[in-house]
Design an enzyme around this catalytic site. Structure first.
Site, PDB file in Angstrom:
ATOM      1  N   ASP A 155      48.374 -72.540-102.907  1.00 43.32           N
ATOM      2  CA  ASP A 155      48.671 -73.671-102.021  1.00 43.32           C
ATOM      3  C   ASP A 155      50.170 -73.978-102.076  1.00 43.32           C
ATOM      4  OD1 ASP A 155      46.054 -74.122-101.300  1.00 43.32           O
ATOM      5  OD2 ASP A 155      46.037 -76.227-101.933  1.00 43.32           O
ATOM      6  N   GLU A 247      37.529 -72.393-100.202  1.00 45.18           N
ATOM      7  CA  GLU A 247      37.174 -72.475-101.625  1.00 45.18           C
ATOM      8  C   GLU A 247      35.702 -72.130-101.853  1.00 45.18           C
ATOM      9  OE1 GLU A 247      38.935 -75.425-104.563  1.00 45.18           O
ATOM     10  OE2 GLU A 247      37.033 -76.389-104.067  1.00 45.18           O
TER      11      GLU A 247
HETATM   12  N1  UDP Z   1      48.006 -75.872 -94.894  1.00 45.14           N
HETATM   13  C1  UDP Z   1      49.120 -75.870 -94.047  1.00 45.14           C
HETATM   14  N2  UDP Z   1      49.185 -76.744 -93.001  1.00 45.14           N
HETATM   15  C2  UDP Z   1      48.205 -77.665 -92.753  1.00 45.14           C
HETATM   16  C3  UDP Z   1      47.081 -77.688 -93.623  1.00 45.14           C
HETATM   17  C4  UDP Z   1      47.015 -76.788 -94.683  1.00 45.14           C
HETATM   18  O1  UDP Z   1      50.027 -75.067 -94.247  1.00 45.14           O
HETATM   19  O2  UDP Z   1      48.337 -78.437 -91.792  1.00 45.14           O
HETATM   20  C5  UDP Z   1      47.932 -74.883 -95.981  1.00 45.14           C
HETATM   21  C6  UDP Z   1      48.883 -75.237 -97.131  1.00 45.14           C
HETATM   22  O3  UDP Z   1      49.328 -74.051 -97.746  1.00 45.14           O
HETATM   23  C7  UDP Z   1      47.971 -76.022 -98.047  1.00 45.14           C
HETATM   24  C8  UDP Z   1      46.670 -75.246 -97.911  1.00 45.14           C
HETATM   25  O4  UDP Z   1      46.624 -74.863 -96.531  1.00 45.14           O
HETATM   26  O5  UDP Z   1      48.467 -76.081 -99.388  1.00 45.14           O
HETATM   27  C9  UDP Z   1      45.401 -76.023 -98.290  1.00 45.14           C
HETATM   28  O6  UDP Z   1      45.396 -77.301 -97.697  1.00 45.14           O
HETATM   29  P1  UDP Z   1      45.590 -78.630 -98.596  1.00 45.14           P
HETATM   30  O7  UDP Z   1      46.613 -78.359 -99.640  1.00 45.14           O
HETATM   31  O8  UDP Z   1      45.840 -79.768 -97.668  1.00 45.14           O
HETATM   32  O9  UDP Z   1      44.165 -78.771 -99.272  1.00 45.14           O
HETATM   33  P2  UDP Z   1      43.845 -79.566-100.637  1.00 45.14           P
HETATM   34  O10 UDP Z   1      44.649 -78.937-101.737  1.00 45.14           O
HETATM   35  O11 UDP Z   1      44.253 -80.999-100.409  1.00 45.14           O
HETATM   36  O12 UDP Z   1      42.373 -79.373-100.804  1.00 45.14           O
HETATM   37 MN    MN Z   2      46.660 -78.259-101.797  1.00 44.68          MN
END
Ligand code: UDP
Ligand code: MN
Length: 297
Positions: A155, A247
């Site tokens: 991420d 996930e």
């Molecule tokens: N991501 C992105 N743009 C977005 C949404 C998600 O680039 O508008 C990518 C980014 O790399 C991010 C990953 O998808 O870290 C996973 O989403 P997020 O981190 O929001 O999920 P969480 O960790 O909150 O479950």
């Molecule tokens: Mn994230």
């Protein structure tokens, strides 16, 4: 007497922290029942590992997605990666983005490169997150296979906070999710609807892995991302999306294709959980974000 025995004997006989072969912890699980190491600080010798990987002149690819507003995370991500990620080894950063002009110019050490890969975006954040599997898969075949030995897929809403080195590398690795590393199987948030390709029955599954940090050789990551993407497409055709998106599909994959190494939550921590005694290092840390503001255009 002890000193005249071969070194592996020392390991068994001498309970001394001065002995450099003593890399053991009794407070955490260090190995799975299928003999995959679980990487915790204090269980390995980074000097030996660095030497082994340097000798092979290994190049590591770090894939990261910064789609739409998530480009704001790139600066801190890259800066801290230069300090802590695979120090002394060759690194290619593969930055997937729809906004190449927003990729910051961060000074890089020798042997390290940034490669910007322009890709399309999607309206829903869930789809952006899930499509990472498809994109990593297609670029693995086209490009990564010719350029790097291992891929590390993470991420972007994160910062490196301590060493993340070659101790993580193996054919196929996943990371224990920080919310569930000490939890019972029945509390794991696997997809539980049998109609989904991500379905995991109640009596299966070893660990709950985080979607935000996995990797392996390019070939193994290619196979993983192919299976996960195909499973998502089967579900999509039926109008199903797994409970935790990519996930969930990753967790399903790891039930049947078990990782050869597992990273402790040192490698993906969230300070909302405090800093328990068991964590000797916090290597990669989630940044707080305003979900509503950052996830939409
Ligand atoms: N991501 C992105 N743009 C977005 C949404 C998600 O680039 O508008 C990518 C980014 O790399 C991010 C990953 O998808 O870290 C996973 O989403 P997020 O981190 O929001 O999920 P969480 O960790 O909150 O479950
Ligand atoms: Mn994230």
């Amino acid at each position: 007497i002890c000193l005249q025995l071969p070194p592996y004997f020392l390991l068994l006989q001498c309970d001394s922290k001065e002995n450099f072969l003593f890399h053991r912890r009794s407070d955490v699980l260090m190995m799975t029942p299928w003999f995959a190491p679980i990487v915790w600080e204090g269980t390995y010798n980074s000097e030996i590992l660095n030497e082994q990987f340097r000798r092979r002149n290994v190049t590591v690819g770090l894939t990261v997605f910064a789609i739409k507003k998530y480009t704001v995370f790139l600066n801190k991500f890259l800066e801290t990666a230069e300090t802590y990620f695979m120090v002394g080894h060759r690194v290619n950063y593969y930055i997937f983005t729809d906004r190449p002009e927003e990729v910051p110019k961060v000074p890089l050490k020798e042997g390290r490169n940034v490669v910007v890969l322009q890709v399309q975006n999607y309206p829903r954040w869930q789809e952006i997150s899930m499509r990472r599997m498809e994109l990593i898969n297609s670029f693995s075949q086209q490009r990564f296979i010719n350029e790097v030995s291992y891929l590390v897929c993470v991420d972007v809403d994160m910062r490196f906070n301590d060493q993340v080195g070659v101790e993580i590398l193996s054919n196929l690795f996943g990371t224990l999710h920080p919310h569930f590393y000490a939890a019972e199987r029945q509390s794991f948030t696997y997809e539980r609807r049998p109609a989904s390709q991500a379905y995991v029955p109640r009596d299966e599954g070893d660990f709950y892995y985080a979607g935000g940090f996995f990797g392996g050789t390019v070939m193994e990551v290619y196979k993983l991302t192919k299976k996960c993407h195909e499973a998502m497409m089967v579900d999509k055709a039926k109008g199903i999306e797994a409970i935790w998106q990519d996930e969930s599909y990753l967790n399903k994959y790891f039930v049947y294709y078990k990782p050869t190494k597992i990273l402790s939550p040192e490698y993906l921590w969230d300070d909302d959980l405090g800093r328990p005694e068991i964590l000797k290092k916090i290597r990669f840390l989630a940044l707080p974000k305003n979900h509503a503001a950052i996830r939409n255009k």
